[in-house]
Design a protein around this motif. Structure first.
Motif, PDB file in Angstrom:
ATOM      1  N   ASN A   1       0.832  -1.199   0.000  1.00 41.72           N
ATOM      2  CA  ASN A   1       0.000   0.000   0.000  1.00 41.72           C
ATOM      3  C   ASN A   1       0.869   1.253   0.000  1.00 41.72           C
ATOM      4  O   ASN A   1       1.793   1.384   0.795  1.00 41.72           O
ATOM      5  N   TYR A   2       0.547   2.142  -0.904  1.00 40.34           N
ATOM      6  CA  TYR A   2       1.297   3.377  -1.058  1.00 40.34           C
ATOM      7  C   TYR A   2       0.559   4.442  -0.275  1.00 40.34           C
ATOM      8  O   TYR A   2      -0.198   5.239  -0.800  1.00 40.34           O
ATOM      9  N   PHE A   3       0.734   4.432   1.034  1.00 44.48           N
ATOM     10  CA  PHE A   3      -0.075   5.280   1.893  1.00 44.48           C
ATOM     11  C   PHE A   3       0.814   6.196   2.718  1.00 44.48           C
ATOM     12  O   PHE A   3       0.985   7.360   2.406  1.00 44.48           O
ATOM     13  N   LEU A   4       1.463   5.665   3.714  1.00 48.81           N
ATOM     14  CA  LEU A   4       2.263   6.505   4.601  1.00 48.81           C
ATOM     15  C   LEU A   4       3.580   6.944   3.987  1.00 48.81           C
ATOM     16  O   LEU A   4       4.182   7.909   4.433  1.00 48.81           O
ATOM     17  N   SER A   5       4.042   6.269   2.948  1.00 45.82           N
ATOM     18  CA  SER A   5       5.314   6.638   2.329  1.00 45.82           C
ATOM     19  C   SER A   5       5.109   7.375   1.013  1.00 45.82           C
ATOM     20  O   SER A   5       5.962   7.366   0.154  1.00 45.82           O
ATOM     21  N   ASN A   6       3.970   8.021   0.871  1.00 46.36           N
ATOM     22  CA  ASN A   6       3.601   8.646  -0.390  1.00 46.36           C
ATOM     23  C   ASN A   6       4.574   9.743  -0.804  1.00 46.36           C
ATOM     24  O   ASN A   6       4.850  10.659  -0.054  1.00 46.36           O
ATOM     25  N   ASN A   7       5.068   9.664  -2.031  1.00 49.72           N
ATOM     26  CA  ASN A   7       5.946  10.686  -2.588  1.00 49.72           C
ATOM     27  C   ASN A   7       5.305  11.451  -3.739  1.00 49.72           C
ATOM     28  O   ASN A   7       5.969  12.238  -4.392  1.00 49.72           O
ATOM     29  N   LEU A   8       4.035  11.212  -4.017  1.00 53.13           N
ATOM     30  CA  LEU A   8       3.482  11.746  -5.258  1.00 53.13           C
ATOM     31  C   LEU A   8       3.208  13.244  -5.235  1.00 53.13           C
ATOM     32  O   LEU A   8       3.622  13.967  -6.111  1.00 53.13           O
ATOM     33  N   THR A   9       2.479  13.733  -4.254  1.00 51.28           N
ATOM     34  CA  THR A   9       2.087  15.145  -4.276  1.00 51.28           C
ATOM     35  C   THR A   9       2.276  15.794  -2.920  1.00 51.28           C
ATOM     36  O   THR A   9       1.830  15.280  -1.907  1.00 51.28           O
ATOM     37  N   TYR A  10       2.932  16.913  -2.923  1.00 44.15           N
ATOM     38  CA  TYR A  10       3.013  17.789  -1.758  1.00 44.15           C
ATOM     39  C   TYR A  10       3.706  17.201  -0.537  1.00 44.15           C
ATOM     40  O   TYR A  10       3.634  17.775   0.541  1.00 44.15           O
ATOM     41  N   LYS A  11       4.388  16.078  -0.629  1.00 49.36           N
ATOM     42  CA  LYS A  11       4.984  15.464   0.555  1.00 49.36           C
ATOM     43  C   LYS A  11       5.968  16.399   1.249  1.00 49.36           C
ATOM     44  O   LYS A  11       5.918  16.561   2.464  1.00 49.36           O
ATOM     45  N   ASN A  12       6.846  17.042   0.488  1.00 48.98           N
ATOM     46  CA  ASN A  12       7.840  17.924   1.102  1.00 48.98           C
ATOM     47  C   ASN A  12       7.192  19.104   1.806  1.00 48.98           C
ATOM     48  O   ASN A  12       7.630  19.520   2.872  1.00 48.98           O
ATOM     49  N   ILE A  13       6.135  19.646   1.237  1.00 48.45           N
ATOM     50  CA  ILE A  13       5.439  20.770   1.868  1.00 48.45           C
ATOM     51  C   ILE A  13       4.693  20.310   3.111  1.00 48.45           C
ATOM     52  O   ILE A  13       4.779  20.933   4.166  1.00 48.45           O
ATOM     53  N   LEU A  14       3.957  19.221   3.017  1.00 47.75           N
ATOM     54  CA  LEU A  14       3.129  18.786   4.143  1.00 47.75           C
ATOM     55  C   LEU A  14       3.955  18.281   5.322  1.00 47.75           C
ATOM     56  O   LEU A  14       3.468  18.263   6.446  1.00 47.75           O
ATOM     57  N   GLN A  15       5.193  17.843   5.089  1.00 44.45           N
ATOM     58  CA  GLN A  15       5.986  17.294   6.180  1.00 44.45           C
ATOM     59  C   GLN A  15       7.019  18.256   6.745  1.00 44.45           C
ATOM     60  O   GLN A  15       7.752  17.900   7.648  1.00 44.45           O
ATOM     61  N   ASN A  16       7.082  19.490   6.247  1.00 45.34           N
ATOM     62  CA  ASN A  16       8.025  20.426   6.858  1.00 45.34           C
ATOM     63  C   ASN A  16       7.371  21.102   8.059  1.00 45.34           C
ATOM     64  O   ASN A  16       6.240  20.795   8.422  1.00 45.34           O
ATOM     65  N   ASP A  17       8.074  22.033   8.695  1.00 40.38           N
ATOM     66  CA  ASP A  17       7.583  22.641   9.925  1.00 40.38           C
ATOM     67  C   ASP A  17       6.787  23.926   9.711  1.00 40.38           C
ATOM     68  O   ASP A  17       6.415  24.584  10.670  1.00 40.38           O
ATOM     69  N   LEU A  18       6.538  24.306   8.467  1.00 44.98           N
ATOM     70  CA  LEU A  18       5.790  25.531   8.199  1.00 44.98           C
ATOM     71  C   LEU A  18       4.293  25.257   8.151  1.00 44.98           C
ATOM     72  O   LEU A  18       3.865  24.187   7.697  1.00 44.98           O
ATOM     73  N   PRO A  19       3.470  26.212   8.595  1.00 47.80           N
ATOM     74  CA  PRO A  19       2.017  26.007   8.485  1.00 47.80           C
ATOM     75  C   PRO A  19       1.583  26.031   7.022  1.00 47.80           C
ATOM     76  O   PRO A  19       2.209  26.681   6.184  1.00 47.80           O
ATOM     77  N   ASP A  20       0.508  25.331   6.712  1.00 47.66           N
ATOM     78  CA  ASP A  20       0.008  25.198   5.342  1.00 47.66           C
ATOM     79  C   ASP A  20      -1.332  25.905   5.210  1.00 47.66           C
ATOM     80  O   ASP A  20      -2.183  25.827   6.097  1.00 47.66           O
ATOM     81  N   TYR A  21      -1.511  26.576   4.067  1.00 46.91           N
ATOM     82  CA  TYR A  21      -2.710  27.376   3.823  1.00 46.91           C
ATOM     83  C   TYR A  21      -3.237  27.139   2.408  1.00 46.91           C
ATOM     84  O   TYR A  21      -2.471  26.868   1.494  1.00 46.91           O
ATOM     85  N   PHE A  22      -4.549  27.308   2.266  1.00 46.28           N
ATOM     86  CA  PHE A  22      -5.174  27.539   0.971  1.00 46.28           C
ATOM     87  C   PHE A  22      -5.494  29.023   0.934  1.00 46.28           C
ATOM     88  O   PHE A  22      -5.942  29.588   1.938  1.00 46.28           O
ATOM     89  N   VAL A  23      -5.301  29.676  -0.201  1.00 47.03           N
ATOM     90  CA  VAL A  23      -5.738  31.056  -0.374  1.00 47.03           C
ATOM     91  C   VAL A  23      -7.011  31.000  -1.214  1.00 47.03           C
ATOM     92  O   VAL A  23      -7.063  30.323  -2.243  1.00 47.03           O
ATOM     93  N   ILE A  24      -8.026  31.702  -0.749  1.00 50.24           N
ATOM     94  CA  ILE A  24      -9.339  31.604  -1.384  1.00 50.24           C
ATOM     95  C   ILE A  24      -9.901  33.007  -1.617  1.00 50.24           C
ATOM     96  O   ILE A  24      -9.416  33.992  -1.065  1.00 50.24           O
ATOM     97  N   SER A  25     -10.944  33.074  -2.433  1.00 50.39           N
ATOM     98  CA  SER A  25     -11.723  34.297  -2.551  1.00 50.39           C
ATOM     99  C   SER A  25     -13.191  33.911  -2.645  1.00 50.39           C
ATOM    100  O   SER A  25     -13.538  32.796  -3.024  1.00 50.39           O
ATOM    101  N   LYS A  26     -14.026  34.878  -2.262  1.00 52.85           N
ATOM    102  CA  LYS A  26     -15.467  34.643  -2.253  1.00 52.85           C
ATOM    103  C   LYS A  26     -16.154  35.893  -2.791  1.00 52.85           C
ATOM    104  O   LYS A  26     -15.815  37.012  -2.403  1.00 52.85           O
ATOM    105  N   ASP A  27     -17.097  35.681  -3.698  1.00 55.74           N
ATOM    106  CA  ASP A  27     -17.888  36.780  -4.240  1.00 55.74           C
ATOM    107  C   ASP A  27     -19.113  36.972  -3.349  1.00 55.74           C
ATOM    108  O   ASP A  27     -19.910  36.050  -3.162  1.00 55.74           O
ATOM    109  N   ILE A  28     -19.233  38.175  -2.788  1.00 58.80           N
ATOM    110  CA  ILE A  28     -20.399  38.521  -1.970  1.00 58.80           C
ATOM    111  C   ILE A  28     -20.977  39.806  -2.548  1.00 58.80           C
ATOM    112  O   ILE A  28     -20.330  40.852  -2.516  1.00 58.80           O
ATOM    113  N   GLY A  29     -22.174  39.709  -3.102  1.00 57.70           N
ATOM    114  CA  GLY A  29     -22.825  40.879  -3.675  1.00 57.70           C
ATOM    115  C   GLY A  29     -22.049  41.523  -4.810  1.00 57.70           C
ATOM    116  O   GLY A  29     -22.056  42.745  -4.954  1.00 57.70           O
ATOM    117  N   GLY A  30     -21.345  40.717  -5.591  1.00 54.14           N
ATOM    118  CA  GLY A  30     -20.583  41.236  -6.710  1.00 54.14           C
ATOM    119  C   GLY A  30     -19.212  41.790  -6.337  1.00 54.14           C
ATOM    120  O   GLY A  30     -18.497  42.298  -7.198  1.00 54.14           O
TER     121      GLY A  30
END
Length: 185
Positions: free
Chosen positions: A120-149
């Motif tokens: 099973n390729y689960f805990l040793s996953n190297n495919l996406t974002y492994k280096n980012i998710l396992q470092n000591d920096l906090p992780d964020y999504f940046v989003i936007s939302k349309d409210i009333g135009g």
């Protein structure tokens, strides 16, 4: 006397299956402006590959907008894939919404049917974002939302740790002034 002996009596067995580790943690509903309406879902998608030998299931973890007025922003850059995870420092001024080339899955897990579960390729996953998710920096999504135009910028701070089976949205923020960019240092 045995050389290189390691005491394994204190080791905790880590689950080998997505169900045991993450399935009960998703979806995570996110209301960024605290208006009682879900704006985004951090969720997973399961795909079954029954035509492969051995057969396997794959899982991807994704942030999904609950409305077409909500956007997931990516850093501006000149080549794909355009990622969606930010680490400080960042600003929403240097972002855009991409429709192609965006890598919108956080991680991909493969589970093979018995008797191949040891692969099973689960805990040793190297495919996406492994280096980012396992470092000591906090992780964020940046989003936007349309409210009333008007466009409002914000972020979602989260944890996804496959070694401890942790998935959590820590905080969501939406700027209260329209067209005002956000910064995190």
């Amino acid at each position: 006397m045995i050389d290189n002996f390691k005491d394994t009596s204190n080791l905790v067995e880590i689950p080998k299956y997505f169900d045991d580790c993450f399935k009960d943690k998703f979806p995570i509903e996110i209301d960024v402006d605290k208006d009682g309406i879900i704006d985004f879902n951090l969720t997973y998608e399961e795909n079954n590959d029954i035509g492969n030998t051995p057969k396997f299931d794959s899982y991807t973890i994704q942030l999904i907008p609950a409305s077409n007025k909500n956007k997931i922003l990516s850093p501006k850059k000149n080549s794909s894939p355009y990622t969606i995870i930010f680490e400080p420092p960042f600003s929403s001024e240097n972002t855009r919404q991409y429709f192609g080339g965006v890598k919108n899955t956080l991680d991909i897990f493969y589970e093979f049917e018995s008797p191949y579960e040891n692969y099973n390729y689960f805990l040793s996953n190297n495919l996406t974002y492994k280096n980012i998710l396992q470092n000591d920096l906090p992780d964020y999504f940046v989003i936007s939302k349309d409210i009333g135009g008007m466009e409002y910028f914000g972020w979602i701070k989260f944890i996804l740790d496959t070694s401890t089976c942790e998935a959590e949205v820590l905080f969501a923020y939406l700027e209260t002034n329209p067209n005002t960019h956000i910064k995190v240092n």
